[in-house]
Design an enzyme around this catalytic site. Structure first.
Site, mmCIF file in Angstrom:
data_model
loop_
_atom_site.group_PDB
_atom_site.id
_atom_site.type_symbol
_atom_site.label_atom_id
_atom_site.label_comp_id
_atom_site.label_asym_id
_atom_site.label_seq_id
_atom_site.Cartn_x
_atom_site.Cartn_y
_atom_site.Cartn_z
ATOM 1 N N GLU A 225 0.812 -1.217 0.000
ATOM 2 C CA GLU A 225 0.000 0.000 0.000
ATOM 3 C C GLU A 225 0.856 1.282 0.000
ATOM 4 O O GLU A 225 0.415 2.324 -0.481
ATOM 5 C CB GLU A 225 -0.958 -0.064 1.197
ATOM 6 C CG GLU A 225 -2.035 0.987 1.268
ATOM 7 C CD GLU A 225 -2.824 1.208 -0.029
ATOM 8 O OE1 GLU A 225 -3.075 0.235 -0.765
ATOM 9 O OE2 GLU A 225 -3.180 2.380 -0.295
ATOM 10 N N ASP B 190 11.810 6.261 3.472
ATOM 11 C CA ASP B 190 13.252 6.335 3.235
ATOM 12 C C ASP B 190 13.638 7.813 3.156
ATOM 13 O O ASP B 190 13.975 8.332 2.087
ATOM 14 C CB ASP B 190 13.597 5.601 1.946
ATOM 15 C CG ASP B 190 13.171 4.137 1.996
ATOM 16 O OD1 ASP B 190 13.912 3.334 2.564
ATOM 17 O OD2 ASP B 190 12.071 3.819 1.505
ATOM 18 N N HIS C 113 3.697 1.700 -1.730
ATOM 19 C CA HIS C 113 3.971 1.927 -3.156
ATOM 20 C C HIS C 113 2.706 2.389 -3.875
ATOM 21 O O HIS C 113 2.755 3.271 -4.739
ATOM 22 C CB HIS C 113 4.472 0.646 -3.824
ATOM 23 C CG HIS C 113 5.691 0.040 -3.206
ATOM 24 N ND1 HIS C 113 5.664 -1.121 -2.471
ATOM 25 C CD2 HIS C 113 6.997 0.432 -3.224
ATOM 26 C CE1 HIS C 113 6.890 -1.435 -2.078
ATOM 27 N NE2 HIS C 113 7.719 -0.501 -2.504
ATOM 28 N N GLN D 56 22.963 -1.380 -4.807
ATOM 29 C CA GLN D 56 22.689 -0.732 -3.519
ATOM 30 C C GLN D 56 22.650 -1.711 -2.348
ATOM 31 O O GLN D 56 22.315 -1.334 -1.236
ATOM 32 C CB GLN D 56 21.398 0.085 -3.594
ATOM 33 C CG GLN D 56 20.126 -0.711 -3.722
ATOM 34 C CD GLN D 56 18.938 0.172 -4.057
ATOM 35 O OE1 GLN D 56 18.839 0.730 -5.144
ATOM 36 N NE2 GLN D 56 18.023 0.329 -3.101
HETATM 37 P P1 AMP Z 1 11.285 0.144 -2.229
HETATM 38 O O1 AMP Z 1 10.578 -0.738 -3.201
HETATM 39 O O2 AMP Z 1 11.254 -0.363 -0.843
HETATM 40 O O3 AMP Z 1 12.645 0.554 -2.713
HETATM 41 O O4 AMP Z 1 10.432 1.486 -2.174
HETATM 42 C C1 AMP Z 1 10.102 2.187 -3.340
HETATM 43 C C2 AMP Z 1 9.549 3.518 -2.945
HETATM 44 O O5 AMP Z 1 8.394 3.329 -2.125
HETATM 45 C C3 AMP Z 1 10.528 4.357 -2.125
HETATM 46 O O6 AMP Z 1 10.449 5.710 -2.515
HETATM 47 C C4 AMP Z 1 10.034 4.146 -0.721
HETATM 48 O O7 AMP Z 1 10.353 5.222 0.147
HETATM 49 C C5 AMP Z 1 8.543 4.057 -0.940
HETATM 50 N N1 AMP Z 1 7.924 3.378 0.202
HETATM 51 C C6 AMP Z 1 8.257 2.178 0.727
HETATM 52 N N2 AMP Z 1 7.506 1.919 1.829
HETATM 53 C C7 AMP Z 1 6.684 2.977 1.994
HETATM 54 C C8 AMP Z 1 5.688 3.312 2.950
HETATM 55 N N3 AMP Z 1 5.381 2.512 3.973
HETATM 56 N N4 AMP Z 1 5.045 4.500 2.814
HETATM 57 C C9 AMP Z 1 5.356 5.332 1.797
HETATM 58 N N5 AMP Z 1 6.282 5.071 0.867
HETATM 59 C C10 AMP Z 1 6.949 3.914 0.960
#
Ligand code: AMP
Length: 290
Positions: free
Chosen positions: A35, A150, A37, A61
């Protein structure tokens, strides 16, 4: 919704679709969508003509002892969520497609990367910088959406965009949480039932810290001691870092300073391990002092 596996396919599709001068919003992710994403995709959908989601688990990374190989993946579910949220294009390349040879170019954002995840995951933000730059070049977005989950990453990308004249706006989106406060993360699936219960300590501590930071008798050092104690009440919690810094500069605050003397926007950032699973969370605090 079109899924592109190659850079060439992506560029061809975008060239065609952008002929009318349409605006484009990019949502970069590593997949295993939740949710959090979805909220980025919704915002991108509301603010742009074309929405591109990228799904790429970026080896650059991850450190040698991190979870690259076991990072959760479920492309079928990701594509269903992307379609549901109205994405127009999904870019899901292989590692070989993204990096036909090992890149010899590095991207280091100084200073902002010295603490928090930059310190505990050496090279992490260099890898983020390279992949996000590539995605920016490949899609030329008007806006790119990043989650404040993040927060250091968002600050690093904003600085990179400023320094390198990427012609786009970085949109920082709020953290999406479970009903009990746990920030959504693809890595939450690693948690055992017991760890999942204990993991709520991160968001609870961040909320409690807001009160402690308004207690004028306390120094920053006092507040941080309370933060550490609160986290360590969870039996399996092992603190990687717990820091209060200025945001977005991520500059240090004098630990001897009284809370009442702090100014501007601060971030309390936490990284806590439960077994092999490392969770991060943070909260921004900004208030006018009387
Ligand atoms: P990731 O797939 O974990 O690299 O995250 C992709 C994007 O989704 C990044 O910009 C994260 O900061 C954002 N994201 C991940 N978890 C959340 C969350 N709980 N609330 C808002 N954005 C998120």
């Amino acid at each position: 919704m079109k899924v592109c596996r190659t850079k060439q396919e992506l560029k061809r599709e975008l060239k065609e679709r952008r002929k009318g001068g349409y605006s484009l919003g990019l949502v970069p992710t590593m997949g295993f969508l939740h949710e959090g994403h979805a909220s980025l995709l919704r915002r991108a959908r509301a603010e742009n003509d074309i929405v591109v989601l990228s799904i790429f688990v970026n080896p650059l990374q991850f450190g040698p002892n991190e979870d690259f190989d076991r990072y959760p993946r479920n492309e079928a579910k990701d594509l269903a969520i992307a379609a549901e949220q109205g994405a127009d294009l999904v870019f899901a390349p292989t590692v070989e497609e993204m990096y036909p040879s090992k890149p010899l170019t590095n991207l280091k954002v100084e200073h902002i990367t010295e603490r928090l995840c930059g310190a505990s995951r050496p090279g992490h933000f260099d890898g983020v910088g390279v992949v996000v730059s590539k995605l920016f070049h490949l899609t030329a977005p008007d806006k790119a959406y990043f989650g404040m989950k993040d927060a250091q990453q968002a600050a690093v990308i904003e600085q990179m965009v400023l320094d390198l004249d990427f012609d786009l706006e970085v949109v920082k989106c709020d953290i999406v949480r479970e009903p009990d406060g746990l920030a959504l993360s693809s890595r939450n699936v690693y948690l055992t039932a017991e760890q999942r219960q204990q993991a709520v300590v991160l968001s609870r501590t961040l909320a409690a810290a807001e009160g402690w930071l308004q207690d004028a008798d306390l120094t920053i050092e006092d507040v941080m001691a309370k933060v550490r104690d609160a986290i360590e009440e969870a039996e399996q919690a092992v603190i990687d870092y717990a820091e209060l810094l200025h945001y977005p500069s991520l500059e240090e605050i004098d630990p001897g300073m009284r809370t009442a003397a702090t100014e501007g926007q601060l971030i309390m950032a936490l990284a806590v391990k439960f077994g092999a699973t490392r969770l991060i969370d943070n909260q921004l605090y900004a208030w006018e002092r009387g």
